[in-house]
Motif scaffolding. Structure first.
Motif, PDB file in Angstrom:
ATOM      1  N   ILE A 177      15.278  -6.961 -13.621  1.00  5.69           N
ATOM      2  CA  ILE A 177      14.266  -5.924 -13.411  1.00  5.69           C
ATOM      3  C   ILE A 177      13.541  -6.170 -12.097  1.00  5.69           C
ATOM      4  N   VAL A 178      13.391  -5.100 -11.315  1.00  6.60           N
ATOM      5  CA  VAL A 178      12.625  -5.163 -10.064  1.00  6.60           C
ATOM      6  C   VAL A 178      11.522  -4.113 -10.137  1.00  6.60           C
ATOM      7  N   LEU A 179      10.279  -4.549 -10.057  1.00  6.45           N
ATOM      8  CA  LEU A 179       9.122  -3.652 -10.098  1.00  6.45           C
ATOM      9  C   LEU A 179       8.617  -3.397  -8.692  1.00  6.45           C
ATOM     10  N   PHE A 180       8.525  -2.130  -8.308  1.00  8.05           N
ATOM     11  CA  PHE A 180       7.937  -1.731  -7.024  1.00  8.05           C
ATOM     12  C   PHE A 180       6.618  -1.019  -7.331  1.00  8.05           C
ATOM     13  N   GLY A 181       5.525  -1.473  -6.734  1.00  6.82           N
ATOM     14  CA  GLY A 181       4.250  -0.842  -7.049  1.00  6.82           C
ATOM     15  C   GLY A 181       3.182  -1.064  -6.007  1.00  6.82           C
ATOM     16  N   GLN A 182       2.118  -0.327  -6.143  1.00  9.07           N
ATOM     17  CA  GLN A 182       0.949  -0.461  -5.279  1.00  9.07           C
ATOM     18  C   GLN A 182       0.118  -1.665  -5.727  1.00  9.07           C
ATOM     19  N   PRO A 183      -0.884  -2.079  -4.943  1.00  6.61           N
ATOM     20  CA  PRO A 183      -1.669  -3.271  -5.299  1.00  6.61           C
ATOM     21  C   PRO A 183      -2.292  -3.221  -6.688  1.00  6.61           C
ATOM     22  N   GLU A 184      -2.488  -2.026  -7.235  1.00  7.47           N
ATOM     23  CA  GLU A 184      -3.032  -1.922  -8.588  1.00  7.47           C
ATOM     24  C   GLU A 184      -2.135  -2.609  -9.617  1.00  7.47           C
ATOM     25  N   LEU A 185      -0.853  -2.725  -9.296  1.00  5.21           N
ATOM     26  CA  LEU A 185       0.054  -3.422 -10.212  1.00  5.21           C
ATOM     27  C   LEU A 185      -0.387  -4.875 -10.390  1.00  5.21           C
ATOM     28  N   ASP A 186      -0.794  -5.518  -9.309  1.00  2.00           N
ATOM     29  CA  ASP A 186      -1.268  -6.900  -9.410  1.00  2.00           C
ATOM     30  C   ASP A 186      -2.535  -6.990 -10.249  1.00  2.00           C
ATOM     31  N   GLN A 187      -3.388  -5.976 -10.136  1.00  3.01           N
ATOM     32  CA  GLN A 187      -4.599  -5.952 -10.961  1.00  3.01           C
ATOM     33  C   GLN A 187      -4.246  -5.882 -12.442  1.00  3.01           C
ATOM     34  N   HIS A 188      -3.262  -5.057 -12.775  1.00  4.44           N
ATOM     35  CA  HIS A 188      -2.836  -4.950 -14.169  1.00  4.44           C
ATOM     36  C   HIS A 188      -2.255  -6.273 -14.672  1.00  4.44           C
ATOM     37  N   LEU A 189      -1.462  -6.900 -13.836  1.00  5.73           N
ATOM     38  CA  LEU A 189      -0.807  -8.136 -14.240  1.00  5.73           C
ATOM     39  C   LEU A 189      -1.777  -9.305 -14.362  1.00  5.73           C
ATOM     40  N   SER A 190      -2.937  -9.185 -13.741  1.00  2.00           N
ATOM     41  CA  SER A 190      -3.919 -10.265 -13.814  1.00  2.00           C
ATOM     42  C   SER A 190      -4.694 -10.268 -15.134  1.00  2.00           C
ATOM     43  N   LEU A 191      -4.541  -9.204 -15.931  1.00  4.05           N
ATOM     44  CA  LEU A 191      -5.245  -9.129 -17.206  1.00  4.05           C
ATOM     45  C   LEU A 191      -4.696 -10.185 -18.179  1.00  4.05           C
ATOM     46  N   GLU A 202       0.821  -1.199   0.000  1.00  2.00           N
ATOM     47  CA  GLU A 202       0.000   0.000   0.000  1.00  2.00           C
ATOM     48  C   GLU A 202       0.862   1.258   0.000  1.00  2.00           C
ATOM     49  N   VAL A 203       0.241   2.385  -0.340  1.00  2.00           N
ATOM     50  CA  VAL A 203       0.926   3.684  -0.319  1.00  2.00           C
ATOM     51  C   VAL A 203       1.503   3.926   1.074  1.00  2.00           C
ATOM     52  N   GLY A 204       2.783   4.270   1.135  1.00  2.00           N
ATOM     53  CA  GLY A 204       3.396   4.637   2.402  1.00  2.00           C
ATOM     54  C   GLY A 204       3.829   3.479   3.271  1.00  2.00           C
ATOM     55  N   CYS A 205       3.840   2.266   2.735  1.00  2.00           N
ATOM     56  CA  CYS A 205       4.162   1.104   3.575  1.00  2.00           C
ATOM     57  C   CYS A 205       5.663   0.861   3.680  1.00  2.00           C
ATOM     58  N   GLY A 206       6.492   1.528   2.865  1.00  2.00           N
ATOM     59  CA  GLY A 206       7.938   1.365   2.972  1.00  2.00           C
ATOM     60  C   GLY A 206       8.606   0.735   1.774  1.00  2.00           C
ATOM     61  N   ILE A 213       7.657 -13.292 -13.943  1.00  2.00           N
ATOM     62  CA  ILE A 213       7.908 -12.895 -12.555  1.00  2.00           C
ATOM     63  C   ILE A 213       8.244 -14.135 -11.734  1.00  2.00           C
ATOM     64  N   THR A 214       9.486 -14.199 -11.282  1.00  2.00           N
ATOM     65  CA  THR A 214       9.956 -15.381 -10.564  1.00  2.00           C
ATOM     66  C   THR A 214       9.852 -15.233  -9.045  1.00  2.00           C
ATOM     67  N   HIS A 215       9.828 -13.992  -8.558  1.00  2.00           N
ATOM     68  CA  HIS A 215       9.719 -13.754  -7.117  1.00  2.00           C
ATOM     69  C   HIS A 215       8.780 -12.573  -6.883  1.00  2.00           C
ATOM     70  N   SER A 216       7.835 -12.754  -5.956  1.00  2.00           N
ATOM     71  CA  SER A 216       6.890 -11.688  -5.594  1.00  2.00           C
ATOM     72  C   SER A 216       6.914 -11.499  -4.085  1.00  2.00           C
ATOM     73  N   PHE A 217       6.950 -10.244  -3.667  1.00  2.00           N
ATOM     74  CA  PHE A 217       6.972  -9.922  -2.250  1.00  2.00           C
ATOM     75  C   PHE A 217       5.911  -8.867  -1.953  1.00  2.00           C
ATOM     76  N   ASN A 218       5.309  -8.963  -0.781  1.00  2.00           N
ATOM     77  CA  ASN A 218       4.332  -7.972  -0.337  1.00  2.00           C
ATOM     78  C   ASN A 218       4.819  -7.335   0.957  1.00  2.00           C
ATOM     79  N   VAL A 219       4.810  -6.012   0.999  1.00  6.09           N
ATOM     80  CA  VAL A 219       5.232  -5.279   2.197  1.00  6.09           C
ATOM     81  C   VAL A 219       3.984  -4.991   3.023  1.00  6.09           C
ATOM     82  N   PRO A 220       3.829  -5.615   4.194  1.00  9.05           N
ATOM     83  CA  PRO A 220       2.593  -5.466   4.960  1.00  9.05           C
ATOM     84  C   PRO A 220       2.593  -4.200   5.810  1.00  9.05           C
ATOM     85  N   PRO A 221       1.412  -3.777   6.259  1.00 10.43           N
ATOM     86  CA  PRO A 221       1.359  -2.691   7.242  1.00 10.43           C
ATOM     87  C   PRO A 221       2.055  -3.119   8.535  1.00 10.43           C
TER      88      PRO A 221
END
Length: 294
Positions: free
Chosen positions: A158-172, A51-55, A182-190
């Motif tokens: 290549i390393v992509l940093f993005g908000q959850p909307e990035l996953d929405q785009h990639l699901s198309l 999310e926005v501001g999560c680090g 994409i070989t590795h995916s990470f989520n930065v939690p609150p």
């Protein structure tokens, strides 16, 4: 403004990512280690969302700082570029002059430069921030860059940093090829509530503080509720609460000071603030300026 009052060498809760203040708790240390491993491995595309501001930006800066020698880091600072523009931007990051060149010529120049760096033992990593803002056609162009390779390794990681909307785009469906790369995916939690006291203490100690805990338990609870665990909000609320305590000439931060910070920041609802009357922060700032040492 309040640093001397609290025995600080610098402001502890700035929102500009500073690796000196990196907090490794709440899986952030583990994510950084995994990122370093994934980038060093050099296969496919790595994705980091949150999310926005999560680090995410702090992790991006830490990744750059921890990468071994021989890894050249490129930044894509404007993700809204079109497909051809993004090739020129990456070429510029590599120090190439592409003025007046067609897209295919730029791609050949990129390929040649990456091969030259690979021959000298250098690897190249492209860090893309705010990737959710990238047009789909540009994302696809970036994906095609992973086709640049030798017989044994990729020439560009290549390393992509993005908000959850990035996953929405990639699901198309049209983004299936990129998604498969994409070989590795990470989520930065609150930040969970039980981690926030340690986070605050870590930032204060990193800023030179050596005294007892500055934030009361009630103050920490309100910061947790008002910030909803978003690191940027935690920093903003903690900074403003320190200012309020300084204006009251107190050596600690209590719940009232955090309520003032929440009221000014509009991060939370009346359930957090109650019906208490808060002093406006413009008045608070004026008080702090009057108290500032000359």
């Amino acid at each position: 403004m309040y640093q001397q009052h609290f025995g600080l060498q610098e402001a502890p809760f700035g929102i500009t990512p500073n690796p000196a203040f990196f907090y490794s708790g709440n899986t952030r240390g583990e994510i950084l280690s995994a990122l370093l491993y994934a980038v060093t491995l050099g296969e496919g595309i790595v994705k980091v969302t949150g999310e926005v501001g999560c680090g995410k930006t702090m992790l991006c800066r830490m990744l750059e700082a921890r990468l071994p020698r021989g890894v050249d880091v490129l930044y894509l600072v404007n993700p809204t570029l079109g497909p051809q523009e993004v090739l020129h931007a990456i070429a510029a990051e590599l120090g190439l002059d592409t003025s007046g060149r067609r897209a295919d010529e730029v791609l050949r120049a990129l390929h040649g430069e990456l091969i030259a760096r690979h021959a000298t033992g250098h690897r190249v990593v492209l860090l893309v921030e705010e990737a959710q803002a990238m047009p789909l056609e540009t994302l696809e162009e970036v994906r095609l860059l992973t086709n640049l390779e030798t017989a044994r390794s990729k020439l560009l990681q290549i390393v992509l940093f993005g908000q959850p909307e990035l996953d929405q785009h990639l699901s198309l469906p049209r983004m299936r090829q990129l998604r498969e790369r994409i070989t590795h995916s990470f989520n930065v939690p609150p930040m969970p509530r039980d981690q926030i006291p340690y986070f605050l203490s870590h930032r204060l100690r990193a800023a030179g503080y050596h005294g007892p805990e500055l934030f009361s338990r009630g103050a920490v609870r309100l910061i947790a509720r008002g910030s909803e665990g978003i690191v940027r909000r935690i920093n903003v609320l903690a900074d403003k609460a320190l200012m309020a305590a300084f204006a009251d000439d107190l050596p600690y931060v209590n719940s009232y000071h955090v309520r003032q910070a929440i009221e000014d920041s509009r991060y939370s609802c009346a359930a957090v603030l109650g019906n208490r009357s808060m002093i406006a922060f413009d008045r608070l700032l004026a008080i702090c300026l009057r108290r500032r040492p000359t």
